[in-house]
Design a protein around this motif. Structure first.
Motif, PDB file in Angstrom:
ATOM      1  N   LYS A  11       0.824  -1.193   0.000  1.00 12.54           N
ATOM      2  CA  LYS A  11       0.000   0.000   0.000  1.00 12.54           C
ATOM      3  C   LYS A  11       0.867   1.256   0.000  1.00 12.54           C
ATOM      4  O   LYS A  11       0.609   2.223  -0.736  1.00 12.54           O
ATOM      5  N   TRP A  14       2.473   1.587  -3.496  1.00  9.32           N
ATOM      6  CA  TRP A  14       1.510   2.108  -4.473  1.00  9.32           C
ATOM      7  C   TRP A  14       1.317   3.615  -4.291  1.00  9.32           C
ATOM      8  O   TRP A  14       1.241   4.380  -5.254  1.00  9.32           O
ATOM      9  N   GLY A  15       1.227   4.031  -3.052  1.00  5.53           N
ATOM     10  CA  GLY A  15       1.018   5.447  -2.789  1.00  5.53           C
ATOM     11  C   GLY A  15       2.183   6.298  -3.254  1.00  5.53           C
ATOM     12  O   GLY A  15       1.985   7.379  -3.845  1.00  5.53           O
TER      13      GLY A  15
END
Length: 427
Positions: A11, A14-15
């Motif tokens: 996560k 991806w950010g």
């Protein structure tokens, strides 16, 4: 940005990539550096090896030290620099000392295999020495290569005899089709010969009257005002440079018609064939794409020769389903059925028809191949006082020497259509 911690979860990764992705065109080498991160996402794992850490630090530093792109000045020259390493390709566009644009991309496995086996940008009518210097060593290395573009790549002037003989081996001996294409073509030929319950000869007609061919020819054809207006709009959209304002096209169309450079309409083909003496019962196989004008345009031909069929009428949808995945497979079926016909008739130029006529000549010119004299036919069709008997005589006399017999070659002659001298004569 510099204080952003190293990612430890998908996560977070991806950010981070989403944050900097908007600015990727401004960062030199963005795609190769980020490939490690994208591979981690694809594999659903997080790697903390030194290479990944270095790539992460480089991207953070690049984000705070981005080079500002310059606005292009189209009155000044540009410099395009390209580079490739492994599966990565990149390019930089500059103007003077200013950077205009970056681009980089990671090639997929299929793209890498294709690029390794493809020779691109081959000049038209290149001399044989070009292939010896630029292509031969790659063929020896890769064993099989694709040439793009492919049509008219080898010239005709000063070509060594052994190269022309090699051309013939490629055209008439090395040319092979997949077994399923050969089997389906044989089935279509068998059905053509036995349509009446007994073995009969058949004619193959290569009808080049698709919308694209009609438009590209810039010739004038029979039709309503609405049809002509739609064709004018189509030509204006597809070939704006040739169309210009359209004022010169009528005179151009008349000139091309007189010179025999316009495709024959289905109705014109029907009249010529009837004048040659072919009866209404003649079995005709039509090799063509979707005819411009549809059934209305085909009506005169079908009325004069009702035993006229296409591969779609000879075979079921299920039988042709496997070949519809590739347009070239359907063209290969037409090629083989035309090649094995008792009479072949071409209605316009093109490599398809030329290669068929050449192959039939090479095999001993035992089968008739008719190449209509479109220039003479245009004069006959345009004479309102010519009677049928006179027209028949003109057609018969004119086409006595246009039935696929060998012709003497001369410089720049199309070898595919007439392989006589280079391929068949032995010293």
């Amino acid at each position: 940005m510099l204080k952003c911690p190293s990612w430890r979860c998908l996560k977070g990764l991806w950010g981070f990539l989403g944050l900097i992705g908007y600015y990727c065109p401004l960062v030199a080498g963005y795609k190769p550096i980020c490939s490690i991160s994208y591979q981690a996402i694809a594999q659903r794992c997080i790697s903390c090896d030194p290479e990944a850490e270095e790539a992460f630090k480089y991207l953070k530093q690049a984000m705070v030290s981005i080079l500002i792109l310059s606005l292009p000045d189209f009155c000044k020259p540009f410099i395009l620099e390209t580079d490739a390493f492994g599966s990565e390709v990149a390019t930089v566009l500059t103007q003077g000392k200013g950077l205009v644009a970056y681009f980089s991309q990671t090639l997929s496995d299929s793209a890498q295999r294709k690029s390794m086996r493809t020779v691109k940008n081959i000049p038209k009518y290149a001399p044989a020495q070009f292939y010896i210097d630029n292509v031969l060593h790659r063929i020896k290395e890769k064993k099989i290569m694709a040439l793009k573009p492919f049509v008219d790549r080898l010239g005709y002037d000063n070509v060594p005899p052994e190269i022309n003989r090699l051309r013939c081996r490629v055209n008439y001996h090395a040319l092979k089709f997949l077994p399923e294409i050969e089997q389906m073509a044989d089935l279509l030929v068998s059905r053509m010969r036995n349509r009446t319950g007994s073995s009969n000869p058949y004619m193959a007609l290569h009808l080049r009257f698709e919308k694209g061919m009609v438009g590209l020819s810039f010739c004038d054809f029979v039709g309503t005002r609405e049809e002509k207006a739609r064709m004018a709009e189509y030509r204006k959209k597809e070939w704006p440079r040739r169309y210009k304002n359209g004022s010169h096209l009528w005179q151009l169309a008349l000139q091309k018609r007189k010179e025999g450079r316009c495709p024959l309409e289905p109705g014109e083909v029907a009249v010529i064939l009837r004048a040659m003496g072919y009866p209404k019962e003649t079995q005709i196989y039509v090799a063509s794409g979707q005819v411009y004008g549809g059934q209305n345009r085909m009506a005169p031909l079908r009325n004069m020769f009702p035993n006229l069929v296409t591969k779609e009428e000879l075979a079921s949808k299920d039988e042709l389903a496997a070949f519809r995945k590739h347009v070239t497979s359907l063209a290969a079926l037409d090629f083989l059925v035309c090649l094995k016909s008792d009479v072949f008739v071409m209605t316009h130029g093109g490599n398809f028809a030329k290669l068929i006529i050449g192959a039939r000549r090479y095999m001993g010119h035992r089968q008739k191949s008719i190449k209509p004299d479109k220039g003479l036919m245009s004069k006959s069709f345009g004479d309102p006082y010519m009677g049928w008997a006179t027209f028949v005589e003109d057609v018969v006399v004119t086409h006595q020497t246009r039935t696929g017999l060998p012709e003497e070659t001369f410089p720049n002659y199309d070898l595919w259509e007439n392989p006589l001298t280079p391929c068949m004569c032995k010293a």
